[in-house]
Design a protein around this motif. Structure first.
Motif, short mmCIF file in Angstrom:
data_model
loop_
_atom_site.label_atom_id
_atom_site.label_comp_id
_atom_site.label_asym_id
_atom_site.label_seq_id
_atom_site.Cartn_x
_atom_site.Cartn_y
_atom_site.Cartn_z
N TRP A 86 3.09 2.06 -2.22
CA TRP A 86 3.49 2.35 -3.60
C TRP A 86 4.95 1.98 -3.89
CZ3 TRP A 86 -0.63 3.96 -6.43
CH2 TRP A 86 -1.68 4.60 -5.76
N SER A 87 5.58 1.15 -3.09
CA SER A 87 7.02 0.94 -3.20
C SER A 87 7.43 -0.10 -4.24
CB SER A 87 7.60 0.52 -1.84
OG SER A 87 7.02 -0.70 -1.40
N TRP A 139 -4.97 5.44 -13.89
CA TRP A 139 -5.10 4.41 -12.85
C TRP A 139 -6.35 3.57 -13.07
CZ3 TRP A 139 -1.12 3.38 -9.94
CH2 TRP A 139 -0.17 4.38 -9.72
N ASN A 199 7.31 -2.10 -8.12
CA ASN A 199 7.03 -2.01 -9.55
C ASN A 199 7.67 -3.20 -10.25
OD1 ASN A 199 9.78 -1.16 -10.80
ND2 ASN A 199 9.50 0.29 -9.12
N THR A 240 2.95 -0.53 -12.17
CA THR A 240 3.02 0.08 -10.85
C THR A 240 1.65 -0.01 -10.18
OG1 THR A 240 2.40 2.30 -11.60
CG2 THR A 240 4.73 1.73 -11.70
N GLY A 241 1.59 0.34 -8.92
CA GLY A 241 0.30 0.32 -8.22
C GLY A 241 0.45 -0.04 -6.77
N ARG A 242 -0.69 -0.38 -6.15
CA ARG A 242 -0.68 -0.75 -4.75
C ARG A 242 -1.90 -1.62 -4.44
NH1 ARG A 242 -2.72 4.33 -0.99
NH2 ARG A 242 -4.64 4.83 -2.10
N ASN A 254 0.80 -1.22 0.00
CA ASN A 254 0.00 0.00 0.00
C ASN A 254 0.83 1.28 0.00
OD1 ASN A 254 -2.41 -1.46 0.03
ND2 ASN A 254 -2.35 -1.68 2.25
#
Length: 383
Positions: free
Chosen positions: A283-284, A340, A286, A368-370, A281
């Motif tokens: 965002w770290s 997104w 990818n 990317t994302g969370r 959560n």
């Protein structure tokens, strides 16, 4: 009875002392493949460093490395190296990072990212500073390495007589600059191995572990006594002292509290990724995919992305975006801002158009994302 009580007390003290004795403990169980192109990595969780202290040593045990293999230790928050000497370095066996006081806040809050290219992580361990003992074997005169790679310290064979496989040479340095590098050579001026052929150096020390017999044999064949067995050079730093560091602690086989690397799968035809990559959560995370798999794609192809949602957290909306693997990671659609996609548990299906296809063929893809665990990315052709 007094004697019995005394013996019991002594035994209890011994058990307590042994129980608290520092050991090299396993904190990550692999395997985790770090493939080509610097696209693979694993983040060690902050909980693993809850009791870490300055001077502790993180060791990553590996196999499958090549002459071109490199590693890195990064801050998962901004993907910058934790220190100058950890931006990139060659790999020829296990590799290590000595934790400094300024690293501790990062490790305790964000953990550490281990990355690089062309090797496989078997497991990682954490050991205490007290588990290592240093013996200073050379105290100068100080050797100054200037910016044109001039300067050299000649180390005699008798200085290295006690060196053995598993030990490390610790170079105590000063006056380092951005871009400072060290080169450790044998008596013929050739690098001992590729990991110390211009390796970055920063701070107040550089540590070179002897994990293979080959470098040690080179030094031993140079002869003992007053003969020169090693030369230490480089640029933009000053070598003040040289020590031999030996591991004197204990090792533990207990893996009960260790982090487990995601299960690895052998890719099937059409699969670009198959595994368990967590996008937390914060965002770290990818995933980067090179342009090579898309070279023969057409506008009839689609990407199917399968994932699992992480447990719901208040205020967090699981999202994913697909971007070009270049520069500022612009959206594949051509938009400057990322587009997104809110995730509901169903596969994400991406169709191609002229713009997205051109970006995929020239730069590749970044996911990317969370809020989810990525399981598979499949490239499919639809008639």
């Amino acid at each position: 009875m007094k004697h019995v009580r005394f013996i019991i007390v002594v035994l209890l003290c011994l058990v307590s002392a042994l129980g608290s004795y520092a050991v090299e403990r396993v904190i990550l169980v692999g395997p985790k493949t770090i493939g080509p192109a610097w696209k693979d990595r694993i983040v060690l969780e902050p909980r693993l460093f809850a009791e870490a202290e300055a001077g502790d040593v993180l060791t990553v045990y590996t196999d499958g490395y090549r002459r071109s293999s490199q590693g890195t230790f990064q801050n998962p928050k901004d993907w910058q190296a934790l220190a100058e000497q950890y931006k990139y370095f060659g790999i020829a066996g296990p590799f290590r990072m000595t934790i400094t006081a300024d690293m501790l806040p990062v490790l305790k809050q964000h953990g550490v990212c281990i990355g690089g290219k062309d090797y496989r992580i078997l497991y990682a361990t954490l050991s205490k500073a007290a588990d290592y003992q240093e013996n200073i074997v050379w105290t100068g005169p100080t050797a100054k390495m200037d910016s044109n790679w001039g300067g050299c310290a000649e180390i005699k064979g008798k200085t290295l007589a006690a060196l053995k496989v598993g030990d490390a040479l610790k170079l105590h340095v000063s006056k380092t600059k951005p871009g400072s590098a060290v080169k450790i050579m044998d008596l013929t001026w050739n690098p001992i191995d590729n990991t110390v052929d211009g390796a970055p150096v920063g701070g107040d020390s550089f540590t070179y572990y002897i994990d293979d017999e080959a470098p040690l044999i080179k030094l031993q064949l140079a002869g003992g006594g007053e003969n020169v067995a090693m030369r230490i050079g480089g640029k933009d730093y000053q070598l003040d002292r040289l020590g031999i560091v030996s591991f004197v602690g204990q090792r533990s086989d207990d893996t009960s509290s260790a982090q487990r690397a995601p299960k690895e799968y052998k890719l099937k035809p059409g699969e670009l990724f198959h595994g368990e990559l967590t996008f937390p959560n914060d965002w770290s995370a990818n995933l980067r995919i090179t342009a090579e798999p898309f070279q023969h794609s057409t506008e009839n192809d689609v990407l199917v992305i399968s994932y699992k949602l992480l447990p719901r957290q208040e205020g967090v909306v699981p999202q994913m975006s697909l971007r070009e693997n270049h520069g500022k990671w612009h959206d594949l659609s051509g938009a400057v801002e990322p587009q997104w996609q809110k995730l509901d548990g169903n596969d994400v299906v991406m169709t191609f158009d002229a713009v997205s296809l051109d970006k995929l063929k020239t730069t590749g893809l970044v996911v990317t994302g969370r809020g989810f665990v990525l399981n598979r990315i499949e490239l499919m052709h639809v008639e």
